[in-house]
Design a protein around this motif. Structure first.
Motif, mmCIF file in Angstrom:
data_model
loop_
_atom_site.group_PDB
_atom_site.id
_atom_site.type_symbol
_atom_site.label_atom_id
_atom_site.label_comp_id
_atom_site.label_asym_id
_atom_site.label_seq_id
_atom_site.Cartn_x
_atom_site.Cartn_y
_atom_site.Cartn_z
ATOM 1 N N VAL A 18 9.976 7.147 -13.995
ATOM 2 C CA VAL A 18 10.408 8.535 -14.021
ATOM 3 C C VAL A 18 11.568 8.740 -13.048
ATOM 4 N N PHE A 19 12.620 9.412 -13.518
ATOM 5 C CA PHE A 19 13.721 9.800 -12.634
ATOM 6 C C PHE A 19 13.712 11.315 -12.494
ATOM 7 N N GLY A 20 13.745 11.808 -11.253
ATOM 8 C CA GLY A 20 13.792 13.253 -11.037
ATOM 9 C C GLY A 20 14.977 13.606 -10.165
ATOM 10 N N GLU A 21 15.600 14.732 -10.461
ATOM 11 C CA GLU A 21 16.780 15.132 -9.708
ATOM 12 C C GLU A 21 16.392 15.783 -8.381
ATOM 13 N N GLU A 22 15.313 16.594 -8.421
ATOM 14 C CA GLU A 22 14.892 17.273 -7.198
ATOM 15 C C GLU A 22 14.206 16.269 -6.277
ATOM 16 N N SER A 23 14.117 16.641 -4.993
ATOM 17 C CA SER A 23 13.553 15.693 -4.031
ATOM 18 C C SER A 23 12.034 15.765 -4.003
ATOM 19 N N ARG A 24 11.431 16.760 -4.711
ATOM 20 C CA ARG A 24 9.972 16.863 -4.690
ATOM 21 C C ARG A 24 9.407 16.451 -6.039
ATOM 22 N N PRO A 25 8.152 16.012 -6.036
ATOM 23 C CA PRO A 25 7.506 15.735 -7.318
ATOM 24 C C PRO A 25 7.265 17.045 -8.071
ATOM 25 N N ALA A 26 6.997 16.933 -9.356
ATOM 26 C CA ALA A 26 6.882 18.107 -10.243
ATOM 27 C C ALA A 26 6.013 19.196 -9.652
ATOM 28 N N TYR A 27 6.502 20.427 -9.727
ATOM 29 C CA TYR A 27 5.694 21.541 -9.233
ATOM 30 C C TYR A 27 5.607 22.640 -10.266
ATOM 31 N N ASP A 28 4.696 23.571 -9.991
ATOM 32 C CA ASP A 28 4.348 24.626 -10.935
ATOM 33 C C ASP A 28 5.379 25.741 -10.868
ATOM 34 N N ARG A 29 6.332 25.712 -11.795
ATOM 35 C CA ARG A 29 7.395 26.709 -11.782
ATOM 36 C C ARG A 29 6.914 28.061 -12.307
ATOM 37 N N VAL A 30 5.814 28.035 -13.090
ATOM 38 C CA VAL A 30 5.288 29.299 -13.614
ATOM 39 C C VAL A 30 4.844 30.201 -12.460
ATOM 40 N N HIS A 31 4.297 29.571 -11.432
ATOM 41 C CA HIS A 31 3.815 30.347 -10.296
ATOM 42 C C HIS A 31 4.768 30.274 -9.107
ATOM 43 N N LEU A 32 6.046 30.098 -9.417
ATOM 44 C CA LEU A 32 7.047 29.928 -8.369
ATOM 45 C C LEU A 32 7.020 31.076 -7.360
ATOM 46 N N SER A 33 6.854 32.306 -7.861
ATOM 47 C CA SER A 33 6.883 33.463 -6.962
ATOM 48 C C SER A 33 5.770 33.409 -5.919
ATOM 49 N N ASP A 34 4.678 32.693 -6.255
ATOM 50 C CA ASP A 34 3.592 32.575 -5.275
ATOM 51 C C ASP A 34 4.073 31.929 -3.985
ATOM 52 N N TYR A 35 5.172 31.177 -4.099
ATOM 53 C CA TYR A 35 5.702 30.492 -2.925
ATOM 54 C C TYR A 35 5.983 31.480 -1.806
ATOM 55 N N PHE A 36 6.397 32.699 -2.177
ATOM 56 C CA PHE A 36 6.701 33.696 -1.162
ATOM 57 C C PHE A 36 5.450 34.158 -0.414
ATOM 58 N N SER A 37 4.273 33.888 -0.975
ATOM 59 C CA SER A 37 3.077 34.320 -0.262
ATOM 60 C C SER A 37 2.550 33.239 0.661
ATOM 61 N N HIS A 38 2.964 31.973 0.475
ATOM 62 C CA HIS A 38 2.424 30.947 1.389
ATOM 63 C C HIS A 38 3.486 30.007 1.959
ATOM 64 N N PHE A 39 4.686 29.943 1.342
ATOM 65 C CA PHE A 39 5.746 29.044 1.787
ATOM 66 C C PHE A 39 5.257 27.618 1.984
ATOM 67 N N ASN A 40 4.341 27.219 1.100
ATOM 68 C CA ASN A 40 3.824 25.870 1.188
ATOM 69 C C ASN A 40 4.124 25.178 -0.135
ATOM 70 N N ALA A 41 5.141 24.312 -0.119
ATOM 71 C CA ALA A 41 5.588 23.703 -1.362
ATOM 72 C C ALA A 41 4.485 22.832 -1.967
ATOM 73 N N GLU A 42 3.666 22.234 -1.102
ATOM 74 C CA GLU A 42 2.617 21.346 -1.620
ATOM 75 C C GLU A 42 1.615 22.098 -2.482
ATOM 76 N N GLU A 43 1.414 23.377 -2.134
ATOM 77 C CA GLU A 43 0.472 24.184 -2.901
ATOM 78 C C GLU A 43 0.870 24.261 -4.380
ATOM 79 N N LEU A 44 2.185 24.184 -4.627
ATOM 80 C CA LEU A 44 2.678 24.302 -6.001
ATOM 81 C C LEU A 44 2.722 22.957 -6.725
ATOM 82 N N GLU A 45 2.605 21.863 -5.979
ATOM 83 C CA GLU A 45 2.720 20.542 -6.598
ATOM 84 C C GLU A 45 1.685 20.353 -7.696
ATOM 85 N N LEU A 46 2.107 19.749 -8.799
ATOM 86 C CA LEU A 46 1.158 19.463 -9.869
ATOM 87 C C LEU A 46 0.303 18.255 -9.497
ATOM 88 N N ALA A 47 0.900 17.308 -8.802
ATOM 89 C CA ALA A 47 0.143 16.161 -8.299
ATOM 90 C C ALA A 47 0.933 15.588 -7.126
#
Lengths: 830, 115
Positions: free
Chosen positions: A31-60
């Motif tokens: 797998v090649f990915g452009e972003e520096s993080r592994p796949a994350y949940d973009r549907v719940h992207l706005s939730d990031y503003f409530s915790h600022f924890n990128a790992e919380e959004l990670e799919l795996a």
């Protein structure tokens, strides 16, 4: 087989999962990915503003890819594909050959050609990095605008409000919000919800330029009007990422997107495209569910199955800033061949529309705003999996004749899709049940149903329930895997065999070691039957967290304390004590809905000391932590009120003191009103009394909460003694027969024979058990003791009130508070 | 993966009767908070991190012990997420998991093993 996936977004990730599912170790995955993080949940992207924890959004986590043997190159986009050699080159120079190549490159934000988009203060809303930039800029911004009133734009608007920018505007080019999903009337209803929340909505507004010298200072529109803002977030749609495909000479659509056929193949048969970069039959699918469907079909095909992608139903249901919005089928259908039924309720902010065929026999589509509770049913009817009712308007007006949800599930065809995120059909769920998955969690784990947006959870549970019932396993509802009995049966077993502790009950009637479901249930039964101190040795660790520490656990792990204030009557001296205790222990104070005072933020170690002082001043436990009587609310009554018929306060105190501490299947609330004006809201309680000229009217089985229900009249114009007699019988009958965690209203709804039967049992003693019920209640009343008094005086119990067993008195250092309005609040979830 | 060459350092935690039957306590070891459980019904001791990974709450020692099939588990008091006491794996299908620690009992003292 060597498969390379370009793109590690949600769809690329799903493709990994699906390839492993179908091919196991026969596939080598890179797998090649452009972003520096592994796949994350973009549907719940706005939730990031409530915790600022990128790992919380990670799919795996990255370790998942390692465990599965997937080679993952992050921050390293592919720059070149040599189709003839079947190899590719990445930005960092890695060369890889492939048997099959999957393009899951997704999309980028579409930035309209408006002068000034390059100015500082203008953002897009797409990745975690975008959100971080927005957050940083927002600290110095007082006003903001979002360009685009679609789904993502409104999400962005909410995010800006959450960041503290109360002056936030939504700019939409079309004459309505969410133009793809809802119609004009639905948009108006949605706008009124959003404006209440503080967003300012501008529709039919075309932006001409972004103004400002060094940074954005405002917007100028085509009509020459202006809007001053400190920042702008552009969310005007998506643009497929097709540049790599273009470079490789693959066929593209006229307006972009990588052309694919029903096999999801591009113009090169070894290269596939899925998700938002793929153009299928003239459509770019900008939602995650169709992308997941493509990933599944592609993986299944590579495993040798004959599967085709033939389009995807774009029905959606979402909660936008707390407002339900849904559309299904063809939502905007108009014309002579369509019959439209519309309901608009501007008081509750609900708009519903369904489109029927001219003969009224087919549901073709519709829109829901403000209340989408009937969405699942409507989609199934629309897809033809369920018959259209004789009176289709009942679909949105609600049925006059009633009819249960279970009947709705039974009417569903087997191939009906229940979980549209994961594409799970009713049949797959039934198969999972037949394989022995007899709980929702286990079905979720087995099939994936309910693991996406979660909207299908109630339907999955209904199907499970119906299947278990069909297998004869649910003639009764058993407690859990440890007890093959209903709550009512366990009540009788405990009583007849005189069982006293959780372990005795488990040894006699159960198996295994118990769990979080049966432990609280059994110890609640023990309390309902014997009314012993609930923290008696052996039963203490079976109590649910609140009962175990006689306080309500709150965010951050502190507790709240509620002393009983019967009928809401309190002396000035006692008020002073509450004030001084709150000050001494640094507690946040708030008046509750039940006319008492809640003290929040107490450390576990402080609880016994707080109660020592409260009990010294004459307070006792308020049982706010228990499935027990909470409050008996009262109005002012005849002692002061010029309308009052009887002394409601005195009666409320008498009732509260009679039933305090009694454990029940769920919490019990009550109220007493001194006249027909009903200021105490007695008709919304489990039992309530309203004064009449001749005595009292007794109402039962009402509740507020998520499904409000008015109480029903059980007896009228009765005296106080008769009230107490009937309430004794009613409560005891409920305690003995209700399912776990069932309020009186739900219990009565399920009771065969309903109110008429209840009246026979309580008023006419048709079962001949009235004396027994009264005697049992009297036994509980006589056995009452304040649990907190016992807890502070019994050293065995008291020593459990400490955080560290090896450092008594030391408080949990992770507990932290933030200041708020001269008091404090718990820190937000991390 | 545990490295076979690292030695386990046994830290004294508390006395056996400091821990309630079929319940847990929180032990402070250096700056770490560890939940220690005496699953009396099974005659077993377990230790895990005290923080529930779901919402990062220091609460597992106040949770409920139980079993799922034969797997011993701890259920967090906040949102009822359950975790295997043997492996730390979340039993509700979530990705998060717990760190677990070895426990031994000698002469009525309980010890937790740190690496």
């Amino acid at each position: 087989m060597k498969v390379v996936i370009i793109g590690n977004g949600m769809v690329g990730f799903k493709c990994c999962e699906k390839l492993l599912h179908y091919l196991g170790d026969q596939v080598e995955l890179i797998v090649f990915g452009e972003e520096s993080r592994p796949a994350y949940d973009r549907v719940h992207l706005s939730d990031y503003f409530s915790h600022f924890n990128a790992e919380e959004l990670e799919l795996a986590p990255i370790s998942w890819y390692q465990e599965k043997g997937i080679t993952l190159h992050l921050g390293d986009p592919v720059v070149l594909i040599n189709r003839e050699e079947k190899n590719l080159v990445s930005h960092s120079g890695k060369e890889t050959v492939y048997d099959f190549l999957v393009l899951a490159t997704g999309s980028s934000a579409f930035v309209p050609p408006i002068p000034g988009t390059e100015k500082p203060g203008v953002f897009i809303y797409r990745t975690i990095e975008d959100l971080e930039l927005i957050r940083d800029w927002s600290k110095k911004a007082r006003s903001a605008a979002v360009l685009g009133g679609g789904l993502l734009g409104l999400e962005a608007g909410k995010a800006l409000l959450d960041l503290g920018i109360t002056n936030t505007h939504i700019i939409e080019f079309a004459p309505r919000l969410m133009p793809r999903q809802i119609d004009a009337a639905g948009s108006e209803m949605l706008s009124s919800h959003l404006e209440k929340l503080g967003l300012t909505i501008h529709t039919s507004k075309q932006t001409a330029a972004i103004e400002g010298e060094d940074q954005i200072s405002g917007l100028r529109f085509q009509d020459d009007s202006r809007l001053q803002v400190d920042m702008l977030v552009i969310s005007a749609g998506i643009k497929p990422r097709d540049e790599l495909a273009r470079l490789a000479g693959l066929e593209l659509g006229h307006r972009g997107g990588i052309l694919v056929n029903d096999l999801l193949q591009t113009s090169d048969p070894s290269i596939f495209a899925i998700g938002e970069c793929a153009l299928h039959n003239g459509m770019i699918y900008g939602l995650v569910a169709p992308g997941y469907d493509m990933a599944d079909i592609l993986a299944s095909q590579l495993a040798g199955n004959n599967r085709h992608f033939t389009g995807f139903d774009m029905s959606t249901k979402l909660k936008l800033i707390g407002v339900d919005v849904a559309s299904f089928g063809d939502p905007m259908l108009e014309g002579p061949d369509t019959r439209i039924i519309r309901v608009a309720d501007s008081i509750n902010g609900v708009y519903k529309r369904i489109n029927l065929s001219a003969d009224g026999k087919k549901l073709l589509g519709g829109v829901l705003v403000g209340d989408a509770s009937s969405y699942n049913q409507l989609v199934q009817v629309c897809k033809g999996f369920m018959p259209l009712p004789e009176k289709p308007e009942e679909l949105i007006l609600g049925s006059k004749t009633g009819g249960s949800a279970a009947a709705g599930i039974a009417a569903l065809a087997e191939d009906a899709i229940i979980c549209s995120c994961e594409g799970i059909s009713k049949k797959s769920i039934i198969d999972a049940v037949n394989q022995g998955n007899e709980s929702f969690d286990s079905i979720k784990k087995c099939t994936g149903a309910g693991s996406g947006c979660g909207g299908c959870t109630p339907m999955v549970k209904d199907i499970l329930q119906a299947e278990l019932k069909a297998k004869g396993k649910l003639g009764k509802v058993v407690v859990c895997e440890h007890f093959g009995y209903s709550r009512q049966e366990l009540f009788d077993i405990i009583k007849i065999k005189k069982l006293q502790s959780y372990d005795e009950v488990l040894d006699t009637a159960g198996k295994g070691d118990g769990c979080e479901i049966c432990k609280p249930l059994v110890v609640s039964l023990l309390a309902s039957i014997w009314n012993d101190m609930i923290l008696k040795k052996g039963n203490d660790t079976a109590q649910d967290s609140n009962d175990r520490f006689l306080a309500n656990i709150q965010k951050g792990g502190t507790y709240s304390v509620v002393p009983r204030i019967p009928g809401g009557e309190i002396t000035p001296d006692k008020l002073l004590v509450i004030g001084s205790v709150a000050k001494k222990y640094g507690l946040y104070t708030k008046i509750t809905g039940g006319q008492r005072i809640d003290l929040f933020g107490a450390h576990l170690d402080d609880l016994p000391f707080i109660w020592e002082e409260l009990i010294e001043a004459g307070f006792e436990s308020g049982h706010a932590y228990g499935k027990a009587l909470r409050t008996v609310k009262s109005c002012v009554g005849s002692t002061w009120c010029r309308f009052g018929l009887h002394d409601s306060v005195s009666f409320a105190i008498r009732i509260e003191e009679r039933y305090r501490g009694i454990r029940a299947p769920h919490k019990i609330k009550s109220a007493v009103s001194g006249c027909i004006r009903e200021c105490a809201e007695a008709q919304s309680k489990d039992f309530g009394l309203i004064a009449t000229e001749k005595g009292w009217n007794l109402f039962v089985a009402g509740n507020g909460g998520s499904k409000p229900q008015h109480a029903v009249l059980l007896a009228s114009d009765i005296d106080e003694a008769t009230c107490i007699k009937y309430i004794d019988r009613f409560l005891m009958f409920y305690i003995k027969t209700a399912d776990p965690l069932t309020r009186t209203a739900t219990w009565l709804n399920k009771l065969e024979g309903g109110l008429a039967y209840l009246k026979e049992v309580i008023l006419e003693d048709s079962l001949g058990i009235a004396d027994e019920l009264e005697a049992e209640m009297q036994g509980l009343v006589d056995n009452y003791q304040c649990e907190w008094k016992e807890a502070i005086n019994n050293p065995e119990i008291r020593k459990r009130f400490q955080h560290f067993v090896n450092a008594p008195g030391e408080k949990d250092p992770t507990v932290q508070f933030d200041p708020m309005r001269s008091q404090k609040r718990a820190m937000e979830w991390k | 993966m545990s490295n076979p060459t690292t030695t386990i350092q046994w830290m004294p935690a508390c006395r056996v009767d400091d821990v309630p039957s079929n319940g847990g306590v929180c032990v402070k070891l250096e700056e770490e908070q560890i939940a220690l459980y005496h699953f009396t019904r099974r005659g077993e001791w377990y230790a895990t991190q005290n923080e529930c990974p779901h919402r990062k709450q220091m609460a597992l020692s106040r949770g409920l012990l139980g079993s799922q099939a034969d797997e011993p588990k701890i259920t967090c008091p906040f949102h009822k997420k359950s975790f295997s006491l043997r492996t730390g794996e979340c039993l509700n299908g979530d990705e998060c998991s717990l760190r677990t620690y070895p426990v031994k009992v000698e002469e009525a003292m309980v010890y937790i093993g740190l690496e």
